[in-house]
Design an enzyme around this catalytic site. Structure first.
Site, PDB file in Angstrom:
ATOM      1  N   CYS A  66     -12.815  -4.085 -18.272  1.00 32.88           N
ATOM      2  CA  CYS A  66     -12.456  -5.449 -18.689  1.00 32.88           C
ATOM      3  C   CYS A  66     -13.098  -5.847 -20.015  1.00 32.88           C
ATOM      4  O   CYS A  66     -12.490  -6.576 -20.804  1.00 32.88           O
ATOM      5  CB  CYS A  66     -12.773  -6.439 -17.584  1.00 32.88           C
ATOM      6  SG  CYS A  66     -11.630  -6.214 -16.178  1.00 32.88           S
TER       7      CYS A  66
ATOM      8  N   ASP B 270     -12.232 -11.979 -12.531  1.00 27.73           N
ATOM      9  CA  ASP B 270     -11.204 -11.189 -11.884  1.00 27.73           C
ATOM     10  C   ASP B 270     -10.843 -11.973 -10.614  1.00 27.73           C
ATOM     11  O   ASP B 270     -11.747 -12.380  -9.859  1.00 27.73           O
ATOM     12  CB  ASP B 270     -11.848  -9.831 -11.515  1.00 27.73           C
ATOM     13  CG  ASP B 270     -10.954  -8.643 -11.738  1.00 27.73           C
ATOM     14  OD1 ASP B 270     -10.065  -8.711 -12.599  1.00 27.73           O
ATOM     15  OD2 ASP B 270     -11.168  -7.631 -11.043  1.00 27.73           O
TER      16      ASP B 270
ATOM     17  N   ASP C 221     -16.358 -11.290 -16.305  1.00 28.43           N
ATOM     18  CA  ASP C 221     -16.416 -10.857 -14.893  1.00 28.43           C
ATOM     19  C   ASP C 221     -17.832 -10.624 -14.354  1.00 28.43           C
ATOM     20  O   ASP C 221     -18.107  -9.585 -13.718  1.00 28.43           O
ATOM     21  CB  ASP C 221     -15.574  -9.581 -14.692  1.00 28.43           C
ATOM     22  CG  ASP C 221     -14.115  -9.794 -15.045  1.00 28.43           C
ATOM     23  OD1 ASP C 221     -13.770 -10.888 -15.526  1.00 28.43           O
ATOM     24  OD2 ASP C 221     -13.320  -8.851 -14.860  1.00 28.43           O
TER      25      ASP C 221
ATOM     26  N   LYS D  34      -8.106 -14.150 -13.965  1.00 23.08           N
ATOM     27  CA  LYS D  34      -7.082 -13.161 -14.335  1.00 23.08           C
ATOM     28  C   LYS D  34      -6.707 -12.276 -13.156  1.00 23.08           C
ATOM     29  O   LYS D  34      -7.528 -11.989 -12.299  1.00 23.08           O
ATOM     30  CB  LYS D  34      -7.552 -12.333 -15.533  1.00 23.08           C
ATOM     31  CG  LYS D  34      -8.902 -11.720 -15.332  1.00 23.08           C
ATOM     32  CD  LYS D  34      -9.530 -11.340 -16.649  1.00 23.08           C
ATOM     33  CE  LYS D  34     -10.840 -10.643 -16.415  1.00 23.08           C
ATOM     34  NZ  LYS D  34     -10.790  -9.487 -15.515  1.00 23.08           N
TER      35      LYS D  34
ATOM     36  N   HIS E 173      -8.039 -11.689  -7.798  1.00 22.31           N
ATOM     37  CA  HIS E 173      -6.866 -10.993  -7.267  1.00 22.31           C
ATOM     38  C   HIS E 173      -6.368 -11.585  -5.951  1.00 22.31           C
ATOM     39  O   HIS E 173      -7.163 -12.073  -5.158  1.00 22.31           O
ATOM     40  CB  HIS E 173      -7.221  -9.520  -6.999  1.00 22.31           C
ATOM     41  CG  HIS E 173      -7.616  -8.754  -8.218  1.00 22.31           C
ATOM     42  ND1 HIS E 173      -6.769  -8.528  -9.274  1.00 22.31           N
ATOM     43  CD2 HIS E 173      -8.791  -8.136  -8.552  1.00 22.31           C
ATOM     44  CE1 HIS E 173      -7.395  -7.812 -10.195  1.00 22.31           C
ATOM     45  NE2 HIS E 173      -8.626  -7.566  -9.795  1.00 22.31           N
TER      46      HIS E 173
ATOM     47  N   HIS F  61     -11.477  -5.852  -4.347  1.00 24.16           N
ATOM     48  CA  HIS F  61     -12.593  -6.579  -4.971  1.00 24.16           C
ATOM     49  C   HIS F  61     -12.094  -7.910  -5.517  1.00 24.16           C
ATOM     50  O   HIS F  61     -10.908  -8.069  -5.814  1.00 24.16           O
ATOM     51  CB  HIS F  61     -13.208  -5.747  -6.121  1.00 24.16           C
ATOM     52  CG  HIS F  61     -12.218  -5.500  -7.220  1.00 24.16           C
ATOM     53  ND1 HIS F  61     -11.332  -4.455  -7.188  1.00 24.16           N
ATOM     54  CD2 HIS F  61     -11.954  -6.175  -8.364  1.00 24.16           C
ATOM     55  CE1 HIS F  61     -10.557  -4.490  -8.257  1.00 24.16           C
ATOM     56  NE2 HIS F  61     -10.909  -5.527  -8.989  1.00 24.16           N
TER      57      HIS F  61
HETATM   58  C1  VGL Z   1     -12.685  -4.533 -13.610  1.00 21.07           C
HETATM   59  C2  VGL Z   1     -11.982  -2.683 -12.487  1.00 21.07           C
HETATM   60  C3  VGL Z   1     -11.081  -3.426 -11.778  1.00 21.07           C
HETATM   61  C4  VGL Z   1     -13.613  -5.119 -14.625  1.00 21.07           C
HETATM   62  C5  VGL Z   1     -11.790  -5.300 -12.918  1.00 21.07           C
HETATM   63  O1  VGL Z   1     -13.956  -6.309 -14.523  1.00 21.07           O
HETATM   64  O2  VGL Z   1     -14.004  -4.367 -15.538  1.00 21.07           O
HETATM   65  N1  VGL Z   1     -12.759  -3.219 -13.412  1.00 21.07           N
HETATM   66  N2  VGL Z   1     -10.984  -4.733 -11.992  1.00 21.07           N
HETATM   67 ZN    ZN Z   2      -9.877  -6.040 -10.746  1.00 22.33          ZN
END
Ligand code: VGL
Ligand code: ZN
Length: 196
Positions: A149, A55, A12, A101, A57, A74
């Site tokens: 993550c 990430d 990420d 993901k 979403h 995010h």
């Molecule tokens: C993450 C919070 C929410 C990460 C992803 O990449 O660690 N943290 N979504």
């Molecule tokens: Zn996330």
């Protein structure tokens, strides 16, 4: 014994986490970035498999605060904040693997598994099978965020039977609560991961 076949997993390294203007900026990300880029160069020079997770979403998901979740909105699929950091894009090559993901509204903390935030059902991504079929036995994990993550990915990699190293300088934590990052590293180590 054959030499372990290594893969580098970069978690990420995205604009919303890594850019100070991002919606879920991780304060240590700019300091971690050069360390990640060095790991990429090293992996590249050894011909190792390189995996980038993102990430990714939907606009509305129980992962987000407006829908009752934990996080500000995010890394919405296709948005500028979901892009990899420009330095990461430059470091990518054809043949690298990209794992997205959270695509169907799951939490998607781990690059190896997805969890339905409503039912709690967990299912695997394609990553473990892909690494196993490439002969990978050792994964080096780095990226963002250590306490979410990176932790989930490292723990799942251990469960999937890989030897796991976490390159600590090439990670940074969200620290929703003080001490989360140190606790996450401790948890990874207790589960059998090597901090390096
Ligand atoms: C993450 C919070 C929410 C990460 C992803 O990449 O660690 N943290 N979504
Ligand atoms: Zn996330």
């Amino acid at each position: 014994m054959a030499k372990p076949q290594r893969a580098l997993l970069i978690v990420d390294l995205q604009v919303d986490f890594g850019d100070p203007a991002g919606s879920l900026f991780v304060a240590g990300a700019p300091a971690a970035l050069p360390h990640v880029l060095r790991l990429v160069e090293r992996a590249r020079s050894h011909g190792e498999l390189i995996v980038w997770s993102q990430d990714w979403h939907p606009e509305s998901t129980p992962h987000f605060a407006p829908q009752g979740g934990t996080w500000p909105v995010h890394c919405v699929a296709g948005s500028p904040g979901a892009e990899l950091l420009p330095e990461a894009v430059l470091a990518q090559r054809p043949g690298d693997v990209v794992i997205r993901k959270g695509v169907a509204g799951e939490d998607g903390y781990s690059a190896f598994s997805l969890r339905n935030p409503i039912t709690g059902e967990v299912r695997s991504t394609e990553l473990a099978a892909l690494l196993h079929s490439s002969g990978v036995t050792l994964v080096t994990v780095c990226g963002l965020a250590t306490d979410w993550c990176v932790k989930a990915t490292a723990l799942d990699a251990l469960t999937a039977g890989f030897t796991v190293e976490v390159a600590v300088a090439a990670t940074a934590g969200v620290e929703l609560r003080d001490g989360d990052t140190a606790a996450a590293l401790q948890e990874i180590e207790s589960a059998g991961g090597v901090l390096c």
